[in-house]
Design a protein around this motif. Structure first.
Motif, PDB file in Angstrom:
ATOM      1  N   GLU A  22      -7.925   9.415  11.427  1.00 61.67           N
ATOM      2  CA  GLU A  22      -8.614   8.138  11.605  1.00 61.67           C
ATOM      3  C   GLU A  22      -8.134   7.124  10.567  1.00 61.67           C
ATOM      4  O   GLU A  22      -8.097   7.418   9.368  1.00 61.67           O
ATOM      5  N   PRO A  23      -7.725   5.924  10.993  1.00 63.26           N
ATOM      6  CA  PRO A  23      -7.235   4.912  10.048  1.00 63.26           C
ATOM      7  C   PRO A  23      -8.205   4.617   8.910  1.00 63.26           C
ATOM      8  O   PRO A  23      -7.780   4.337   7.782  1.00 63.26           O
ATOM      9  N   GLY A  24      -9.508   4.701   9.199  1.00 64.36           N
ATOM     10  CA  GLY A  24     -10.490   4.449   8.145  1.00 64.36           C
ATOM     11  C   GLY A  24     -10.387   5.445   7.002  1.00 64.36           C
ATOM     12  O   GLY A  24     -10.610   5.091   5.831  1.00 64.36           O
ATOM     13  N   ILE A  25     -10.047   6.704   7.323  1.00 64.26           N
ATOM     14  CA  ILE A  25      -9.862   7.723   6.283  1.00 64.26           C
ATOM     15  C   ILE A  25      -8.628   7.401   5.445  1.00 64.26           C
ATOM     16  O   ILE A  25      -8.641   7.511   4.214  1.00 64.26           O
ATOM     17  N   VAL A  26      -7.567   6.974   6.110  1.00 63.82           N
ATOM     18  CA  VAL A  26      -6.329   6.616   5.407  1.00 63.82           C
ATOM     19  C   VAL A  26      -6.582   5.426   4.481  1.00 63.82           C
ATOM     20  O   VAL A  26      -6.162   5.429   3.314  1.00 63.82           O
ATOM     21  N   ASP A  27      -7.291   4.423   4.968  1.00 64.81           N
ATOM     22  CA  ASP A  27      -7.604   3.248   4.148  1.00 64.81           C
ATOM     23  C   ASP A  27      -8.467   3.645   2.952  1.00 64.81           C
ATOM     24  O   ASP A  27      -8.300   3.108   1.845  1.00 64.81           O
ATOM     25  N   TRP A  28      -9.392   4.567   3.170  1.00 65.12           N
ATOM     26  CA  TRP A  28     -10.269   5.054   2.097  1.00 65.12           C
ATOM     27  C   TRP A  28      -9.448   5.735   1.003  1.00 65.12           C
ATOM     28  O   TRP A  28      -9.668   5.496  -0.194  1.00 65.12           O
ATOM     29  N   LEU A  29      -8.490   6.568   1.405  1.00 67.69           N
ATOM     30  CA  LEU A  29      -7.618   7.242   0.439  1.00 67.69           C
ATOM     31  C   LEU A  29      -6.771   6.223  -0.331  1.00 67.69           C
ATOM     32  O   LEU A  29      -6.640   6.305  -1.565  1.00 67.69           O
ATOM     33  N   LYS A  30      -6.200   5.276   0.392  1.00 62.16           N
ATOM     34  CA  LYS A  30      -5.355   4.275  -0.260  1.00 62.16           C
ATOM     35  C   LYS A  30      -6.157   3.424  -1.235  1.00 62.16           C
ATOM     36  O   LYS A  30      -5.666   3.042  -2.303  1.00 62.16           O
ATOM     37  N   ALA A  31      -7.413   3.124  -0.885  1.00 64.45           N
ATOM     38  CA  ALA A  31      -8.270   2.344  -1.775  1.00 64.45           C
ATOM     39  C   ALA A  31      -8.552   3.075  -3.074  1.00 64.45           C
ATOM     40  O   ALA A  31      -8.853   2.454  -4.097  1.00 64.45           O
ATOM     41  N   LYS A  32      -8.443   4.399  -3.020  1.00 68.58           N
ATOM     42  CA  LYS A  32      -8.620   5.209  -4.233  1.00 68.58           C
ATOM     43  C   LYS A  32      -7.323   5.344  -5.023  1.00 68.58           C
ATOM     44  O   LYS A  32      -7.270   6.051  -6.028  1.00 68.58           O
ATOM     45  N   GLY A  33      -6.264   4.703  -4.537  1.00 71.35           N
ATOM     46  CA  GLY A  33      -4.992   4.745  -5.234  1.00 71.35           C
ATOM     47  C   GLY A  33      -4.090   5.893  -4.839  1.00 71.35           C
ATOM     48  O   GLY A  33      -3.108   6.182  -5.532  1.00 71.35           O
ATOM     49  N   HIS A  34      -4.405   6.550  -3.707  1.00 71.37           N
ATOM     50  CA  HIS A  34      -3.591   7.686  -3.278  1.00 71.37           C
ATOM     51  C   HIS A  34      -2.342   7.205  -2.539  1.00 71.37           C
ATOM     52  O   HIS A  34      -2.421   6.379  -1.622  1.00 71.37           O
ATOM     53  N   GLU A  35      -1.201   7.739  -2.946  1.00 72.12           N
ATOM     54  CA  GLU A  35       0.017   7.558  -2.168  1.00 72.12           C
ATOM     55  C   GLU A  35      -0.019   8.569  -1.025  1.00 72.12           C
ATOM     56  O   GLU A  35      -0.417   9.725  -1.218  1.00 72.12           O
ATOM     57  N   ILE A  36       0.384   8.147   0.154  1.00 70.85           N
ATOM     58  CA  ILE A  36       0.324   8.996   1.337  1.00 70.85           C
ATOM     59  C   ILE A  36       1.735   9.468   1.719  1.00 70.85           C
ATOM     60  O   ILE A  36       2.655   8.652   1.832  1.00 70.85           O
ATOM     61  N   ILE A  37       1.889  10.770   1.902  1.00 68.74           N
ATOM     62  CA  ILE A  37       3.098  11.317   2.504  1.00 68.74           C
ATOM     63  C   ILE A  37       2.763  11.608   3.961  1.00 68.74           C
ATOM     64  O   ILE A  37       1.906  12.445   4.250  1.00 68.74           O
ATOM     65  N   ASP A  38       3.427  10.923   4.857  1.00 67.40           N
ATOM     66  CA  ASP A  38       3.147  11.086   6.282  1.00 67.40           C
ATOM     67  C   ASP A  38       3.833  12.344   6.810  1.00 67.40           C
ATOM     68  O   ASP A  38       5.048  12.504   6.674  1.00 67.40           O
ATOM     69  N   VAL A  39       3.037  13.237   7.402  1.00 59.98           N
ATOM     70  CA  VAL A  39       3.572  14.444   8.034  1.00 59.98           C
ATOM     71  C   VAL A  39       3.583  14.205   9.538  1.00 59.98           C
ATOM     72  O   VAL A  39       2.533  13.954  10.132  1.00 59.98           O
ATOM     73  N   PRO A  40       4.752  14.251  10.185  1.00 57.79           N
ATOM     74  CA  PRO A  40       4.830  13.944  11.622  1.00 57.79           C
ATOM     75  C   PRO A  40       3.928  14.846  12.463  1.00 57.79           C
ATOM     76  O   PRO A  40       3.648  15.994  12.093  1.00 57.79           O
ATOM     77  N   PHE A  41       3.509  14.325  13.599  1.00 52.96           N
ATOM     78  CA  PHE A  41       2.605  15.059  14.483  1.00 52.96           C
ATOM     79  C   PHE A  41       3.194  16.409  14.901  1.00 52.96           C
ATOM     80  O   PHE A  41       2.488  17.417  14.920  1.00 52.96           O
ATOM     81  N   LYS A  42       4.483  16.440  15.224  1.00 52.17           N
ATOM     82  CA  LYS A  42       5.114  17.685  15.648  1.00 52.17           C
ATOM     83  C   LYS A  42       5.028  18.748  14.558  1.00 52.17           C
ATOM     84  O   LYS A  42       4.709  19.910  14.831  1.00 52.17           O
ATOM     85  N   ASP A  43       5.295  18.363  13.314  1.00 56.28           N
ATOM     86  CA  ASP A  43       5.177  19.309  12.194  1.00 56.28           C
ATOM     87  C   ASP A  43       3.725  19.731  11.998  1.00 56.28           C
ATOM     88  O   ASP A  43       3.429  20.902  11.740  1.00 56.28           O
TER      89      ASP A  43
END
Length: 335
Positions: free
Chosen positions: A225-246
Motif C-alpha cells: 500500500e502506498p500509504g505504508i511506503v510514504d509512512w516509512l519514507k517519512a521516518k527517513g527509511h530508504e527503500i530497496i524495491d524488490v520486484p513482484f516476480k522476486d
C-alpha cells in the motif's frame, strides 16, 4: 545484572503489565530487527509435509510438489549459514503432528518484553503454539502474553525500528481482532503502531516489507500500500524495491544479521545485487524447494536476542566474501 533483573527474565506465562509499563528484558529480546543477531530460534523440517497453506503453496502442490529430502538439505544449509556467522541456533523440539513447525516465526513473536504466543489460523498448525511455550520455558524466556481475541501469526509482527511496529492484517491468517489486540498492548507500552491491511494472497506482511538495516527497508512496491511506503519514507527509511516476480518467490523474505550481513534466498536476485552494491555481505542460500511449502528465510526464523552494535564483541566476525568458501566444506567440519 541485579537480582531483580534476573527474576524479571525468568519464565512466566504472562509478564505483560495491564495498562503498559512492562520492563524490558535484560538478557533476551531486541530493540529492533536489524541489530546484530546473537540467538535465533528455528524449527526442524524433520516432519515437513507439503500442505495447502496459501495460494502459492497450493499452486506448487498442484504443479510441482516439494521434494522433502531436498528441502531438508536446504534447511541444513540455512542452519550452517547462521552458525558460520556466529549466531547460536536454538531449535524447537520436532513433533510428527506438526508438519509446518519449520516456520518458527508464525507460532510466536519475540519482543523486548518477552515472547508473544500467537493464535494460528489453520487447525493443523495450532499445536505449534503449545510447542512454542515449551521451547520458551526450556530457554527460560518469559511469555509477554498470548493472543486470545482472534487469529494472529508472527509473520505479521514487523518491528520497523525501536518503538515502532507494523502489524499485518489479511483476514485469512491474521484477523483484525487479533491484530488490534496486539496493537493495544504495544500502544500501552508507548509504541507507535500501524496496521497494514493486506490481501490474503500475500499471507503475511513480511512477504513484502522487511527491514535490512537502520533506516533501510526492503519493500515490494508493486504490492505494498502506498500509504505504508510514504509512512516509512517519512521516518527517513530508504527503500530497496524488490520486484513482484522476486517477491512471489519469497525474494523479499530474508534475515538481517546486523553489522552489514544478510542471509537471503537465491530468489532475491535484485535485492542481493542492491545489497552487495551497498557493501553488505550476503550469504545466499537456495531455499527454493522448502519455500514451495509456503514460506521463506524470514518465516523460518525467530530472533531471540539481538545486541546493540556497541556490545556485540562476543558475536563471531567473519571475513567478507568467506561464505561461498565455507559452505563448500564437508558438513561436520569446523566452520
Amino acid at each position: 545484572m541485579t537480582l531483580d533483573q534476573t527474576r524479571a527474565d525468568q519464565f512466566s506465562l504472562q509478564r505483560r503489565k495491564s495498562g503498559g509499563g512492562t520492563a524490558r528484558l535484560s538478557g533476551w529480546g531486541f530493540a529492533n530487527e536489524t541489530d546484530p543477531l546473537s540467538d535465533v530460534l528455528l524449527g526442524s523440517p524433520a516432519h515437513l509435509r507439503h500442505l495447502a497453506t496459501s495460494s502459492l503453496s497450493r499452486k506448487h502442490l498442484r504443479e510441482a510438489p516439494c521434494n522433502i529430502q531436498v528441502a531438508q538439505a536446504q534447511h541444513a544449509e540455512l542452519v550452517a549459514a547462521y552458525e558460520h556467522f556466529g549466531v547460536k541456533v536454538h531449535m524447537h523440539q520436532p513433533h510428527p503432528e506438526l508438519p509446518m513447525q519449520v516456520y518458527a516465526r508464525d507460532s510466536s513473536v519475540m519482543t523486548p518484553y518477552g515472547a508473544i504466543i500467537t493464535a494460528m489460523a489453520q487447525w493443523w498448525r495450532r499445536g505449534e503454539n503449545y510447542a512454542a511455550i515449551r521451547s520458551y520455558e526450556s530457554l527460560g524466556i518469559p511469555i509477554y502474553d498470548m493472543v486470545t481475541a482472534g487469529t494472529f501469526e508472527g509473520g505479521d509482527f514487523n518491528v520497523i525500528e525501536d518503538g515502532c511496529v507494523l502489524i499485518g492484517c489479511g483476514s485469512a491468517r491474521t484477523q483484525e481482532e487479533g491484530a488490534r489486540q496486539v496493537q493495544s498492548w504495544f500502544e500501552a507500552e508507548g509504541w507507535e503502531t500501524r496496521l497494514a491491511f493486506i490481501d490474503e494472497y500475500y499471507v503475511h506482511i513480511d512477504l513484502m516489507v522487511v527491514p535490512v538495516a537502520e533506516k533501510l527497508t526492503a519493500v515490494c512496491l508493486d504490492c505494498t500500500e502506498p500509504g505504508i511506503v510514504d509512512w516509512l519514507k517519512a521516518k527517513g527509511h530508504e527503500i530497496i524495491d524488490v520486484p513482484f516476480k522476486d517477491t512471489m518467490a519469497l525474494g523479499c523474505n530474508f534475515m538481517s544479521l546486523g553489522r552489514g550481513k544478510v542471509i537471503a534466498p537465491t530468489a532475491s536476485k535484485t535485492l542481493i545485487d542492491q545489497l552487495r552494491a551497498r557493501g553488505f555481505e550476503v550469504a545466499v542460500v537456495d531455499t527454493q524447494e522448502i519455500s514451495k511449502t509456503g514460506g521463506g528465510i524470514h518465516c523460518m526464523a525467530q530472533a531471540l536476542r539481538r545486541v546493540a552494535a556497541s556490545a556485540c564483541s562476543t558475536i563471531t566476525a567473519c571475513p567478507v566474501g568467506s561464505w561461498l568458501t565455507i559452505r563448500q566444506r564437508p558438513r561436520g567440519g569446523n566452520l
